[in-house]
Design a protein around this motif. Structure first.
Motif: not given
Lengths: 185, 551
Positions: B289-292, B261-263, B276-277, B269-270
């Motif tokens: 964009d993405f959600e976790m 999850v952290e990675r 790129l996102v 974020r990067q």
């Protein structure tokens, strides 16, 4: 003699503000998630990572703030293995019972732990120091059999050395509560 | 970021890497971290600093290098000689690695295997474990730091996305279909077809969901890919989104994988910071964009409709299909759910072409497959093999046989939904169809080796107990059938079973397979059935003697 209005305003603005009552964590969690659709599970993750379990009062408060009925919260909390309803001991010992660990004798390791701590799987010691639980798979199968204590993994154990594991825990003293995720983002 | 900037960044990063004479990669995945890989990295950094070699030696973390049982693994790459792979390195050995290997290599010596203690911690890279594997999903592991975006870009990262932005949705779907890529979560549905079906459903909102809820106990492929190459999965999802006009991305990852999850969060974020996102992907004007979302320990949530319920914040119970998620999924919008390993294959296929991908494998199963080789296997860890390799090669050559030295009795693939494959069937090539014919299935890739001392009856009991525990309880065949089957199996394990019980198990199993709502119930009887099919004598040996003679 009365103080001119503009002076009064200036004085008021300059005066140190009374510190706002600290916003408690549950309000922070609710604020973070309440406007995101379907985020109840995420909010409960945040809560459990802070408190170690989902206390009833916190669930009630979270439900109130997020406008989710308490029944919905309990419906979710009782469905998923990850959520706990009772305060675990200070050191949560998770014995992996995944297949790789099973093949390498994790059942024996677990029963050894039960004897050593004099509690059953799913229970805490009376002094609330240790909580013993079985978990499905920690994903370190190459190192089977293993246990994790508050996130720290003890790997390639011998199934008859449960007393060593307890000793090592006492020496290492892994963090009592797992790292809480930053609420600020 | 403008598309051309990718090349500039890649070139700059490559030049930076070239400036180092030696690069050290220490596996910083979950398994090796539990053996203090971070301590090793800190130790190496300290030693390099103390010797003022920071300009010449780079110390990195890396994704999983496969041999998890021998971790932490450290790989030394040098411009002047072959790589060296060290095993079971402890933080206090870091100084010796630098002194006895890195320093001499910098001075121009060639070292194949260091002497002394360190020699015993050096793995033979000519071992079949390494030479017989074919790395494509794992090819970045051990060669880049998963936490550095530029490392990924330097290894052709996000080039496939750039290509996808210049293609139509239909073209991308066609390419995927031509490659023959099939779902790596286990069922093997053609990925291109799934995308195309979702593409054809008109809707303003569509979701692409990454299924990272690897619930099979004894499998860790997806977690390792997310930890070792998070940008590859993100890139795969971006391409998938283009192929079906998806508007939102969701990562669903099990909470038991905090490092994964952290990675992924860090990688997102990067990628956002680099453009790129986010609002303007690669300066194309396309916003994505993405959600976790985290799982919470429910095996059934690997099933796509249950997974959707879980993302919606509900109990993870499946619902009948149709309507399929492609028509009505998350929040009633068309949705496509792909497994982690499937998505990680996507950028490679788009960049190297469908033909390249399809050149590996069998007629119907293309490409490579990751397996988590565990249990009594001598070499334990994450392996990648081309489809079509025989099970014997995987287990005996790559796996190296058993650690106990005993004969292998069988392997279990597909976890609680799969089955046992006896040793005499090991010459079967790995493919979706072949494994199914043997009464097992590909599954997500758990491969558990058991030796002749292990009981298949008890292993079947273990899996059934798991499924009964994990049944969501919504449909009767799974809830009641599973419990009844387990009762009978427990009876047999306790030595109180009769032949009639085996017959009843078969009957109940059939009802579960036919009538259960989702794959959990439909496949829960598989381990037991395959065990009875291939090892019936182990069951009959445990029956009450009277019953056996009567029949």
């Amino acid at each position: 003699m009365s103080i001119p209005a503009e002076v009064a305003t200036a004085v008021k603005a300059a005066a140190p503000k009374a510190p706002a009552a600290p916003v408690d964590e549950i309000t922070l969690i609710a604020n973070k998630w309440k406007n995101k659709r379907g985020s109840l599970i995420m909010a409960l993750h945040d809560l459990q990572s802070r408190v170690g379990y989902v206390p009833r009062e916190s669930a009630m408060k979270l439900g109130h703030l997020m406008d989710v009925p308490l029944a919905r919260i309990y419906e979710v909390v009782t469905f998923y293995n990850y959520f706990k309803l009772e305060a675990p001991g200070k050191y949560v010992i998770s014995v992996c019972l995944g297949t790789a660990c099973h093949i390498k004798g994790s059942a024996e390791l677990l029963s050894g732990m039960e004897k050593e701590l004099n509690i059953k799987e799913g229970q805490s010691t009376p002094d609330k120091e240790y909580h013993l639980q079985a978990v499905r798979c920690l994903g370190c199968c190459g190192l089977a059999p293993l246990v994790s204590v508050n996130g720290k993994v003890y790997a390639k154990l011998k199934t008859n050395e449960s007393h060593h594991v307890i000793e090592r825990i006492q020496i290492d003293k892994p963090m009592a509560v797992a790292d809480a995720e930053d609420l600020a983002d | 970021m403008k598309p051309e900037e990718l090349e500039v960044r890649a070139a700059a990063e490559l030049a930076k890497q070239q400036a180092f004479d030696v690069r050290l990669f220490t596996c910083s995945s979950r398994g090796c971290q539990s053996s203090d890989a971070l301590g090793v990295i800190a130790g190496l950094k300290a030693e390099v600093k103390a010797r003022q070699l920071e300009g010449k030696v780079q110390v990195n973390g890396s994704g999983c290098m496969g041999l998890c049982s021998k971790g932490p693994l450290v790989r030394m790459c040098s411009k002047t000689q072959k790589d060296i792979l060290f095993s079971e390195i402890k933080p206090e050995m870091a100084a010796a690695v630098v002194e006895q290997v890195v320093v001499p290599v910098l001075a121009g010596s060639k070292i194949e295997k260091p002497g002394g203690d360190l020699g015993q911690h050096t793995l033979d890279l000519n071992d079949p474990f390494f030479t017989m594997q074919v790395f494509s999903v794992l090819e970045n592991n051990g060669k880049m730091d998963p936490e550095k975006l530029d490392d990924y870009i330097a290894r052709d990262g996000y080039k496939a996305l750039r290509k996808a932005l210049g293609m139509s949705a239909e073209e991308i779907c066609k390419e995927m279909l031509a490659s023959g890529l099939r779902g790596r979560g286990g069922a093997g549905f053609p990925t291109g077809l799934k995308w195309d079906l979702t593409r054809k459903v008109p809707s303003e909102v569509k979701y692409i969901i990454c299924n990272g809820d690897e619930g099979d106990p004894g499998a860790f492929m997806d977690g390792s890919v997310l930890e070792g190459d998070p940008h590859a999965v993100i890139e795969g999802m971006l391409i998938a989104a283009r192929a079906m006009h998806a508007t939102h991305g969701v990562f669903y990852i099990r909470a038991e994988y905090p490092l994964a999850v952290e990675r992924v969060e860090k990688a997102l974020r990067q990628a956002r910071a680099a453009g790129l996102v986010g609002k303007n992907v690669l300066d194309s004007g396309w916003a994505f964009d993405f959600e976790m979302r985290l799982g919470a320990g429910a095996f059934v949530c690997g099933e796509e409709t249950a997974l959707i319920a879980s993302i919606e914040g509900k109990r993870g119970t499946p619902r009948p299909r149709p309507p399929f998620p492609a028509v009505r999924g998350l929040w009633d919008q068309p949705s496509c759910i792909n497994n982690v390993e499937t998505l990680a294959n996507v950028p490679l296929i788009l960049l190297r072409g469908a033909k390249w991908f399809a050149s590996r494998g069998t007629e119907e199963s293309k490409g490579t497959k990751l397996f988590a080789l565990t249990g009594k296997s001598k070499n334990n860890g994450l392996v990648e093999v081309p489809m079509g390799m025989t099970l014997r090669d995987v287990v005996e050559k790559i796996g190296g046989g058993t650690d106990s030295g005993l004969k292998i009795k069988a392997i279990q693939t597909g976890g609680p939904s799969g089955g046992m494959i006896p040793e005499h069937e090991f010459d079967t090539p790995v493919s979706y169809e072949n494994l199914q014919q043997l009464g097992s299935m590909m599954g997500s890739g758990g491969m558990i080796v058991i030796d002749e001392n292990d009981s298949v009856v008890e292993l079947a009991q273990f899996y059934l107990d798991f499924c009964v525990d994990e049944s969501c309880g919504k449909c009767a065949p799974c809830r009641i059938g599973g419990t009844q089957m387990l009762h009978l199996l427990n009876k047999i394990v306790a030595g109180k079973g009769t032949l009639e019980d085996i017959k009843t198990i078969r009957k109940v199993a059939k009802a579960m397979q036919k009538a259960s709502l989702c794959a959990l119930g439909q496949t829960a009887p598989n381990p037991t059935l395959s065990a009875i099919r291939h090892f019936e004598h182990e069951f009959t040996e445990r029956l009450l003697p009277v019953a056996t003679t009567k029949a």
